[in-house]
Scaffold this motif. Structure first.
Motif, PDB file in Angstrom:
ATOM      1  N   ARG A  59       0.794  -1.338   0.542  1.00  0.00           N
ATOM      2  CA  ARG A  59      -0.363   0.239  -0.076  1.00  0.00           C
ATOM      3  C   ARG A  59       0.701   1.012   0.359  1.00  0.00           C
ATOM      4  NH1 ARG A  59      -3.192  -3.243   2.986  1.00  0.00           N
ATOM      5  NH2 ARG A  59      -2.163  -2.370   5.447  1.00  0.00           N
ATOM      6  N   ALA A  60       1.663   1.288   0.541  1.00  0.00           N
ATOM      7  CA  ALA A  60       2.971   2.286   0.768  1.00  0.00           C
ATOM      8  C   ALA A  60       3.523   2.498  -0.072  1.00  0.00           C
ATOM      9  CB  ALA A  60       3.681   1.734   2.242  1.00  0.00           C
ATOM     10  N   ALA A  61       3.987   1.632  -1.401  1.00  0.00           N
ATOM     11  CA  ALA A  61       4.713   1.809  -2.658  1.00  0.00           C
ATOM     12  C   ALA A  61       3.398   2.208  -3.724  1.00  0.00           C
ATOM     13  CB  ALA A  61       4.758  -0.176  -3.191  1.00  0.00           C
ATOM     14  N   GLN A  62       2.382   1.767  -3.211  1.00  0.00           N
ATOM     15  CA  GLN A  62       1.247   2.343  -4.273  1.00  0.00           C
ATOM     16  C   GLN A  62       1.177   3.796  -4.250  1.00  0.00           C
ATOM     17  OE1 GLN A  62      -2.359   0.505  -3.689  1.00  0.00           O
ATOM     18  NE2 GLN A  62      -2.958   0.379  -5.684  1.00  0.00           N
ATOM     19  N   GLU A  63       1.150   4.167  -2.977  1.00  0.00           N
ATOM     20  CA  GLU A  63       0.620   5.845  -2.352  1.00  0.00           C
ATOM     21  C   GLU A  63       2.183   6.861  -2.495  1.00  0.00           C
ATOM     22  OE1 GLU A  63      -0.974   5.588   1.532  1.00  0.00           O
ATOM     23  OE2 GLU A  63      -2.274   4.186   0.792  1.00  0.00           O
ATOM     24  N   THR A  64       3.076   6.431  -2.464  1.00  0.00           N
ATOM     25  CA  THR A  64       4.061   7.148  -2.022  1.00  0.00           C
ATOM     26  C   THR A  64       4.794   6.923  -3.490  1.00  0.00           C
ATOM     27  OG1 THR A  64       5.532   5.491  -0.471  1.00  0.00           O
ATOM     28  CG2 THR A  64       3.929   7.592   0.028  1.00  0.00           C
ATOM     29  N   GLY A  65       5.562   5.250  -4.128  1.00  0.00           N
ATOM     30  CA  GLY A  65       6.147   4.165  -4.953  1.00  0.00           C
ATOM     31  C   GLY A  65       7.484   4.277  -4.655  1.00  0.00           C
ATOM     32  N   ASP A  66       7.337   4.216  -3.117  1.00  0.00           N
ATOM     33  CA  ASP A  66       8.999   3.980  -1.940  1.00  0.00           C
ATOM     34  C   ASP A  66       8.227   3.482  -0.828  1.00  0.00           C
ATOM     35  OD1 ASP A  66      11.074   4.075  -0.906  1.00  0.00           O
ATOM     36  OD2 ASP A  66      10.751   6.160   0.116  1.00  0.00           O
ATOM     37  N   CYS A  67       8.773   1.690  -0.686  1.00  0.00           N
ATOM     38  CA  CYS A  67       8.136   1.181   0.741  1.00  0.00           C
ATOM     39  C   CYS A  67       9.617   1.192   1.739  1.00  0.00           C
ATOM     40  CB  CYS A  67       7.631  -0.317   0.677  1.00  0.00           C
ATOM     41  SG  CYS A  67       8.735  -1.145   0.304  1.00  0.00           S
ATOM     42  N   SER A  68       9.939   1.864   1.913  1.00  0.00           N
ATOM     43  CA  SER A  68      10.554   1.907   2.114  1.00  0.00           C
ATOM     44  C   SER A  68      10.845   1.629   3.840  1.00  0.00           C
ATOM     45  CB  SER A  68      12.596   2.572   2.337  1.00  0.00           C
ATOM     46  OG  SER A  68      11.897   3.986   2.231  1.00  0.00           O
ATOM     47  N   ALA A  69      10.301   2.870   4.216  1.00  0.00           N
ATOM     48  CA  ALA A  69       9.597   3.261   5.839  1.00  0.00           C
ATOM     49  C   ALA A  69       8.656   2.663   5.454  1.00  0.00           C
ATOM     50  CB  ALA A  69       8.469   4.411   5.873  1.00  0.00           C
ATOM     51  N   ALA A  70       7.943   1.683   5.308  1.00  0.00           N
ATOM     52  CA  ALA A  70       7.435   0.388   5.499  1.00  0.00           C
ATOM     53  C   ALA A  70       7.875  -0.589   5.437  1.00  0.00           C
ATOM     54  CB  ALA A  70       6.120  -0.104   4.525  1.00  0.00           C
ATOM     55  N   PHE A  71       9.373  -1.330   4.855  1.00  0.00           N
ATOM     56  CA  PHE A  71       9.312  -2.483   4.790  1.00  0.00           C
ATOM     57  C   PHE A  71      10.657  -2.402   6.047  1.00  0.00           C
ATOM     58  CE2 PHE A  71      12.953  -4.828   2.687  1.00  0.00           C
ATOM     59  CZ  PHE A  71      12.051  -6.276   2.870  1.00  0.00           C
ATOM     60  N   ALA A  72      10.854  -1.387   6.638  1.00  0.00           N
ATOM     61  CA  ALA A  72      11.847  -1.197   7.776  1.00  0.00           C
ATOM     62  C   ALA A  72      11.409  -2.109   9.281  1.00  0.00           C
ATOM     63  CB  ALA A  72      12.369   0.430   8.322  1.00  0.00           C
ATOM     64  N   ASP A  73      10.076  -2.419   8.597  1.00  0.00           N
ATOM     65  CA  ASP A  73       9.591  -3.486  10.101  1.00  0.00           C
ATOM     66  C   ASP A  73       9.671  -4.457   9.387  1.00  0.00           C
ATOM     67  OD1 ASP A  73       8.541  -1.860  11.439  1.00  0.00           O
ATOM     68  OD2 ASP A  73       6.907  -0.885  10.980  1.00  0.00           O
ATOM     69  N   VAL A  74       9.763  -4.721   7.939  1.00  0.00           N
ATOM     70  CA  VAL A  74      10.200  -6.638   7.438  1.00  0.00           C
ATOM     71  C   VAL A  74      11.116  -6.340   8.073  1.00  0.00           C
ATOM     72  CG1 VAL A  74       9.450  -7.829   6.043  1.00  0.00           C
ATOM     73  CG2 VAL A  74       8.376  -6.055   5.937  1.00  0.00           C
ATOM     74  N   ARG A  75      12.153  -5.682   7.997  1.00  0.00           N
ATOM     75  CA  ARG A  75      14.384  -5.823   7.707  1.00  0.00           C
ATOM     76  C   ARG A  75      14.646  -6.375   9.164  1.00  0.00           C
ATOM     77  NH1 ARG A  75      17.349  -3.750   4.513  1.00  0.00           N
ATOM     78  NH2 ARG A  75      16.641  -2.751   2.475  1.00  0.00           N
ATOM     79  N   LYS A  76      13.373  -5.327  10.051  1.00  0.00           N
ATOM     80  CA  LYS A  76      13.686  -5.875  11.617  1.00  0.00           C
ATOM     81  C   LYS A  76      13.240  -6.912  12.427  1.00  0.00           C
ATOM     82  CE  LYS A  76      12.753  -1.193  13.450  1.00  0.00           C
ATOM     83  NZ  LYS A  76      11.697  -0.381  14.280  1.00  0.00           N
ATOM     84  N   ARG A  77      12.796  -8.057  11.651  1.00  0.00           N
ATOM     85  CA  ARG A  77      11.625  -8.861  11.935  1.00  0.00           C
ATOM     86  C   ARG A  77      12.726 -10.099  11.559  1.00  0.00           C
ATOM     87  NH1 ARG A  77       6.675 -10.304  13.404  1.00  0.00           N
ATOM     88  NH2 ARG A  77       7.011 -12.078  14.016  1.00  0.00           N
ATOM     89  N   PHE A  78      13.079 -10.041  10.527  1.00  0.00           N
ATOM     90  CA  PHE A  78      14.194 -11.583   9.598  1.00  0.00           C
ATOM     91  C   PHE A  78      15.192 -10.811  10.566  1.00  0.00           C
ATOM     92  CE2 PHE A  78      11.003 -10.930   6.913  1.00  0.00           C
ATOM     93  CZ  PHE A  78      10.971 -12.817   6.828  1.00  0.00           C
ATOM     94  N   ILE A  79      16.277  -8.916   9.819  1.00  0.00           N
ATOM     95  CA  ILE A  79      17.191  -9.422  10.869  1.00  0.00           C
ATOM     96  C   ILE A  79      17.733  -9.974  12.520  1.00  0.00           C
ATOM     97  CG2 ILE A  79      19.187  -7.459  11.818  1.00  0.00           C
ATOM     98  CD1 ILE A  79      18.140  -6.200   9.291  1.00  0.00           C
TER      99      ILE A  79
END
Ligand code: ADP
Ligand code: ASP
Ligand code: MG
Length: 445
Positions: A59-79
């Motif tokens: 949804r973030a990528a659709q709205e802003t063209g960039d998912c990095s802020a939302a993807f930060a939470d996914v990063r944290k989980r896997f790291i």
């Protein structure tokens, strides 16, 4: 040695510690050669599943063209999973960077959602020292979005025959245009079943966070009885009606191969679990009812017309209206002069209900049309019900004693199922009343 395909759900893979439990389970039996894994689920009740975080990224990528802020939470989980597993040399950063770039590029909800399973499988394969086999190379969908058996099974067989052990991400495959496509939510259960059938496994183990299929949703009844053995038919009825411990569609692949399923608890692996058997291998046990499940939020369109029974084509015309509007129905109980359509309310928004009624009036000119909304359906399921006199009477008495008004009854032609429609508000009480009638009373006597 008959091999075993194991599927681990998100609850079993929510963090590094849980993955270590999974590793122990897999190493405990060399027959467990293939593991199908979900994305990390919730670690505690207020937590968010990685799949839901990923839908947020889309949804973030659709709205802003960039998912990095939302993807930060996914990063944290896997790291944190990689660090809890002590995999210092595993370059999760590069894999995450690449995944983020692809999410931005592909702009696809299915692709984005599938990355939870993809990333988890990459990590788990590396931890176990097993081969990673991407589901995109072995599970395919046809032009209608349906699982493509003819294409997938030979590839699964060929790819997996070669490797000793493999980890395969659940939930997704490749569509007819070469793009990633997911099953519906909870679909890793289907992936596991497909892999089990593809390698002709002797058993499909489905590892989750409960010690088996329970006679009722444990969130609604305290410590419901565990079902020891259940038939594919009963399971299909219960899971379709909301007992979501196993996806309702996960039965078809293994059923075709006569492969039993076992539901097991990752957190109590010594518990026997529930064995799910093809109907021909299943022997009836003493219980009349095997289980109870239900769902809320249905709408019933009730039609009445004198002599409906002798009006040729009445049902066909009504169903054509649904077909023309691409609306599916769940049940269609009928009497001599009455017919009801039970439809999920979410399919009737944006004026669809009014459109359907108008078109049904035009098509069949009913004497009377009534709409009941906010209806919940509760299914009471069991092979034992066919041979036992008075089951319906017991069920209806239990509901009347609890002061629950039955709005609709559908004693389906499968004979192993009685469905009642009640107000949404009575849902929890209804499930409990039926459960206590057929389970706890039996114990007390
Ligand atoms: P997984 O993450 O392993 O796929 P799910 O959350 O999809 O697990 O399914 C397991 C959950 O299903 C249980 O935690 C339980 O709350 C719920 N559930 C609902 N109905 C039943 C039932 N009849 N028997 C067992 N579990 C049930
Ligand atoms: N991760 C997916 C979901 O949350 C698929 C699954 O868990 O089975 O729906
Ligand atoms: Mg699940």
């Amino acid at each position: 040695m008959k091999l075993i395909v194991c599927k681990f759900g998100g609850s079993s893979l929510a963090d590094g510690n849980n993955i270590l439990r999974v590793e122990k389970i897999l190493r405990a039996d060399p027959a467990r050669r293939f593991a199908v894994v979900s994305a990390p689920g919730k670690r505690f009740s207020a937590d968010v599943k990685v799949t839901d975080l990923l839908y947020g990224c889309f949804r973030a990528a659709q709205e802003t063209g960039d998912c990095s802020a939302a993807f930060a939470d996914v990063r944290k989980r896997f790291i944190s999973i990689v660090s809890e597993l002590g995999m210092e040399s595993f370059d999760i950063q590069s894999i995450l960077d690449e995944t983020e770039r692809e999410i931005d590029l592909q702009k696809s909800a299915d692709f984005t959602a599938s990355r939870g399973e993809y990333l988890n499988a990459r990590i788990i394969a590396a931890k176990l020292g097993w081969q990673f086999i991407d589901a995109k190379d072995i599970i395919f969908f046809d032009e209608n979005g349906l699982f493509d058996e003819a294409k997938s099974y030979p590839l699964i067989e060929a790819k997996l025959r070669e490797c000793g052990n493999a980890v395969i991400p659940g939930f997704y495959g490749t569509d007819a245009n070469g793009k990633i496509r997911t099953f519906s939510r909870g679909g890793s259960d289907i992936s596991g079943s497909i892999i089990a059938r593809g390698v002709n496994a002797g058993l499909y183990e489905n590892w989750t966070d409960v010690s088996g299929f329970l006679a009722c949703d444990p969130r609604l009844v305290e410590c419901p009885e565990k079902i020891e053995v259940i038939s594919f038919k009963e399971l299909r009825e219960l899971s379709y009606m909301g007992a979501n411990v196993l996806h309702a569609d996960s039965i078809f692949p293994v059923r075709r191969g006569d492969i039993p399923i076992k539901i097991k608890n990752t957190f109590q692996p010594e518990d026997a679990g529930t064995l799910i058997l093809p109907s021909k291998k299943y022997k009836k046990h003493g219980n009349i009812v095997t289980g109870i499940a239900g769902k809320k939020d249905f709408t019933v369109i009730f039609l009445e017309k004198s002599m409906m029974n002798s009006e040729i084509g009445f049902a066909r015309k009504v169903l054509s209206v649904l077909e023309q509007n691409a609306v599916s129905f769940e049940h269609m109980p009928s009497g001599i002069d009455t017919l009801s359509l039970v439809i999920e309310s979410k399919n009737l928004s944006d004026g669809m209900l009014d459109r359907l009624i108008e078109q049904i009036r035009d098509a069949v000119h009913p004497d009377y049309v009534r709409v009941l909304d906010q209806i919940a359906l509760v299914a009471t399921v069991g092979h034992g019900m066919t041979a036992s006199v008075g089951t319906s009477a017991r069920l209806f008495r239990a509901l009347s004693d609890a002061g629950i008004n039955i709005r609709m009854i559908d004693q389906g032609s499968s004979e192993i199922n009685i469905i009642v429609g009640i107000d949404n508000a009575d849902y929890e009480r209804c499930l409990r009343a039926i459960y206590y009638e057929f389970f706890k009373k039996k114990k007390a006597s």
